[in-house]
Write a protein that holds these residues in place. Sequence first.
Motif, PDB file in Angstrom:
ATOM      1  N   ASP A  84     100.475 -28.752 149.765  1.00  0.00           N
ATOM      2  CA  ASP A  84      99.703 -29.984 149.689  1.00  0.00           C
ATOM      3  C   ASP A  84      99.875 -30.371 148.094  1.00  0.00           C
ATOM      4  O   ASP A  84      99.826 -29.485 147.237  1.00  0.00           O
ATOM      5  N   GLU A  85      99.538 -31.706 147.575  1.00  0.00           N
ATOM      6  CA  GLU A  85      99.688 -32.285 146.435  1.00  0.00           C
ATOM      7  C   GLU A  85      98.493 -31.547 145.761  1.00  0.00           C
ATOM      8  O   GLU A  85      97.318 -31.521 146.050  1.00  0.00           O
ATOM      9  N   PRO A  86      98.759 -31.196 144.403  1.00  0.00           N
ATOM     10  CA  PRO A  86      97.783 -30.375 143.555  1.00  0.00           C
ATOM     11  C   PRO A  86      97.115 -31.634 142.928  1.00  0.00           C
ATOM     12  O   PRO A  86      97.142 -32.793 143.084  1.00  0.00           O
ATOM     13  N   ALA A  87      95.736 -31.068 142.321  1.00  0.00           N
ATOM     14  CA  ALA A  87      95.088 -32.141 141.716  1.00  0.00           C
ATOM     15  C   ALA A  87      95.419 -32.278 140.394  1.00  0.00           C
ATOM     16  O   ALA A  87      95.396 -31.154 139.563  1.00  0.00           O
ATOM     17  N   TRP A  88      96.058 -33.368 140.041  1.00  0.00           N
ATOM     18  CA  TRP A  88      96.502 -33.511 138.477  1.00  0.00           C
ATOM     19  C   TRP A  88      95.466 -33.678 137.555  1.00  0.00           C
ATOM     20  O   TRP A  88      94.274 -33.928 137.727  1.00  0.00           O
ATOM     21  N   TYR A  89      95.962 -33.024 136.180  1.00  0.00           N
ATOM     22  CA  TYR A  89      95.011 -33.117 135.274  1.00  0.00           C
ATOM     23  C   TYR A  89      94.789 -34.175 134.680  1.00  0.00           C
ATOM     24  O   TYR A  89      95.662 -35.225 134.372  1.00  0.00           O
ATOM     25  N   PRO A  90      93.364 -34.673 134.663  1.00  0.00           N
ATOM     26  CA  PRO A  90      93.050 -35.877 134.028  1.00  0.00           C
ATOM     27  C   PRO A  90      93.741 -36.342 132.524  1.00  0.00           C
ATOM     28  O   PRO A  90      93.577 -35.397 131.941  1.00  0.00           O
ATOM     29  N   GLY A  91      94.351 -37.493 132.163  1.00  0.00           N
ATOM     30  CA  GLY A  91      94.460 -37.643 130.861  1.00  0.00           C
ATOM     31  C   GLY A  91      96.010 -37.138 130.472  1.00  0.00           C
ATOM     32  O   GLY A  91      96.478 -37.488 129.349  1.00  0.00           O
ATOM     33  N   LEU A  92      96.660 -36.713 131.442  1.00  0.00           N
ATOM     34  CA  LEU A  92      97.974 -36.101 131.187  1.00  0.00           C
ATOM     35  C   LEU A  92      99.056 -36.936 131.993  1.00  0.00           C
ATOM     36  O   LEU A  92      99.138 -37.243 133.013  1.00  0.00           O
ATOM     37  N   HIS A 128     100.135 -41.370 134.368  1.00  0.00           N
ATOM     38  CA  HIS A 128      99.569 -40.660 135.071  1.00  0.00           C
ATOM     39  C   HIS A 128     100.096 -40.295 136.592  1.00  0.00           C
ATOM     40  O   HIS A 128     100.620 -41.285 137.173  1.00  0.00           O
ATOM     41  N   LEU A 130      98.558 -40.312 139.172  1.00  0.00           N
ATOM     42  CA  LEU A 130      97.841 -41.107 140.234  1.00  0.00           C
ATOM     43  C   LEU A 130      98.587 -42.524 140.152  1.00  0.00           C
ATOM     44  O   LEU A 130      98.453 -43.388 140.983  1.00  0.00           O
TER      45      LEU A 130
ATOM     46  N   TRP B 251      92.387 -43.234 134.851  1.00  0.00           N
ATOM     47  CA  TRP B 251      93.847 -42.937 134.442  1.00  0.00           C
ATOM     48  C   TRP B 251      94.928 -43.716 135.477  1.00  0.00           C
ATOM     49  O   TRP B 251      96.139 -43.651 135.127  1.00  0.00           O
ATOM     50  N   ASN B 331      90.981 -27.294 143.112  1.00  0.00           N
ATOM     51  CA  ASN B 331      92.084 -27.479 143.799  1.00  0.00           C
ATOM     52  C   ASN B 331      93.075 -26.189 143.070  1.00  0.00           C
ATOM     53  O   ASN B 331      93.557 -26.735 141.925  1.00  0.00           O
ATOM     54  N   ALA B 333      96.053 -25.347 143.281  1.00  0.00           N
ATOM     55  CA  ALA B 333      97.524 -25.302 143.319  1.00  0.00           C
ATOM     56  C   ALA B 333      98.132 -25.383 142.133  1.00  0.00           C
ATOM     57  O   ALA B 333      99.216 -24.533 141.759  1.00  0.00           O
TER      58      ALA B 333
END
Lengths: 208, 477
Positions: A84-92, A128, A130, B251, B331, B333
């Motif tokens: 599944d799609e990971p939770a991306w780090y905010p601000g990167l 980002h 998102l 973001w 999460n 992952a």
Amino acid sequence: METDIVAARGVRVELGGRPVLDAVDLTAGPGRIVAVTGENGAGKSTLLRCLAGLETPSAGRVEVLGGPPADTPAFWRDVAQAADEPAWYPGLSVREHLELALSVHGRGRLTAEGALTAFGLEERADLHPLSLSTGQRQRLTLAMALIRPSRLLLLDEPERGLDAAFRERLAGLLREYAGEGGAVVMATHDLALARDCGARLAPLGEAR
Amino acid sequence: MRRWQERYATLLGAALVIGVVVQPAVSALTSLARHADPARLGAGLALAAVAYAGYLALVRAAGPMVVSAADASWRLLSPLPRRTVLGRAALVALAVSVLAGLALGVAVTAALGAPDRIAVRLTAGLVLGVAGGVGGMALGVLGQSSPAWDGWLQGLIGATLLAAVVLAVLGTGPGRHLLTAVASAPAGLAAAAAGAAAAVTAVLVRRAWRALDGMPARAVLAASARTGRAAQAAVMLDPGALTWTAEDGRWRGRALRSRPWPVRGAAALAWQEARRAGRWPGRFAVLAGAAALPALTVAAGHPGAGAALAAAGAFAAAASVTTGARRDFDNPALPRLLAVGPRAALAARALPPALLGAVWSAAALAGMSAAGALPGGPWWPLGLCCGPALAAGALRMARRRPVDHSLAVIDSPGGGIPLGPVLWAVTGADLAVLGCAPALTALLAPPADPLPYVAAQAVTGLAVLGAYLLKAGRRPR
């Protein structure tokens, strides 16, 4: 004789008292790509979770890289998983996510620039994740798994959200990975993708 | 029958509220009949200005014109006059702004005091407050309908914060006579100022009422979606979802300037947090400015509230840089792809909250010491030593599980207390309180020499962080 990277024998998993997997066998050696196929609910993702050490079978034996799989950093240093799609780090940004993987591992299979080009994300490198479309985020997920060094790649429906042209390119990327000696086990509904990357089909119920 | 029961309950509730509120209100009003304390005047007015800026920022963030999900789907995009669709929201906004304005008016009057003609001065203060509250809300509505007005609203927020700084500086000494002169101005002048403010507010309200008809649907939809998510988070008792809403909204669609990582290995995880904080300078500036609030509260004559504010602010500062730890826990992952050992990852993740918590606490304690709440000193080293314990608490909070609603509800004389949300709320803060026990003790009963407490705090903080890393680092994540 080559040693199998993945060796699963007689795997049985029950969920809610019902068998999801029953007597499943699966092997994958270095340089091999195995495509686990089957209808929805056949247990493809469950089998991948067993190989990742995230699900414990009620019967049978699973060995990955010569030992039982475990959700530990040592295991994940050799195994890369894209599910599944990971939770991306905010601000990167997209590029910084890729470079973070390289920085943490100390080296990589690809450079960040190379991964951006290979996965068609050059134009989105400074956004980002998102801000990307669903398909582009799937490309980034796969790029995160393929940029870092590993010996086994576990992919759950890698074709999800991807356009037809990129699926062909993905087949080439997976062939390259296998060509370097890594093993790929992927759960997929896309038989064309499996064919294009030269995968051995392992329909669930008769997986070998 | 049921209707009578409901009426009885409503009347009884109202009578209880009146019974509870009247006595403190009367004593508060009688306490106003005094000259303003010059030493507290500047700080009191500065706090009121900060509260007003916060109110305006909330109005802007909320919308303020929002509709329910059903209205957003059907009525908003129909040929109905927009003023009809938004009428209810406008009434709610009016009620909220009047209440906020009354509170503001009481705060300003309490700071200024009422040496003579108390009724006139109190009325003028309340009118001024309500004019500020309603006017700010009207400006918010206008700002929602046009970017030009939004610019004015942002300008007002900035000017109010600037005024708070000026008032705080004036209150420290050099301009104290100016503030005293304002406080002891004739009551007629206060009434005239209130009248002028009311006139400006009337013009703003008229323009806002007219702007309702031309309010762009997209602005109402965006605000409604934000507020809807906030309401859903409140209903589901999952306040954590709120911060992700703000974070993701920040973001999404924003172009970033990618930079190479200056460090390798697990330390890169700490750098991720620093980079995120650096890319949100507004939030960082608010956090830095908030370090002055405990000193202001002390200067306004509330040392206990100042100490509580310092403790809560330090923990909030540390918790504001734990987003990576929260993401990893929610999460796993990405951490699996990065394959960093849990203890090494946690140790790296502890650096940003430890540093920020330490610097914020040191600044807050230095300010409180300068405001005269803490004898002797220096007190800032005590704040610096709180960093590790604050980091341990903040990380524990970032990695807490969702609210467990299956836990028992404890009966108490004041009603049922649901154990799940209570345990969820204190998870993290408990460890920070434990780790900062020496500093909190020193704040509650300030000693003449804080040095022994500094030493105790340094040892306790490091011990708590070390124990947390050892224990929490055993789990994969």
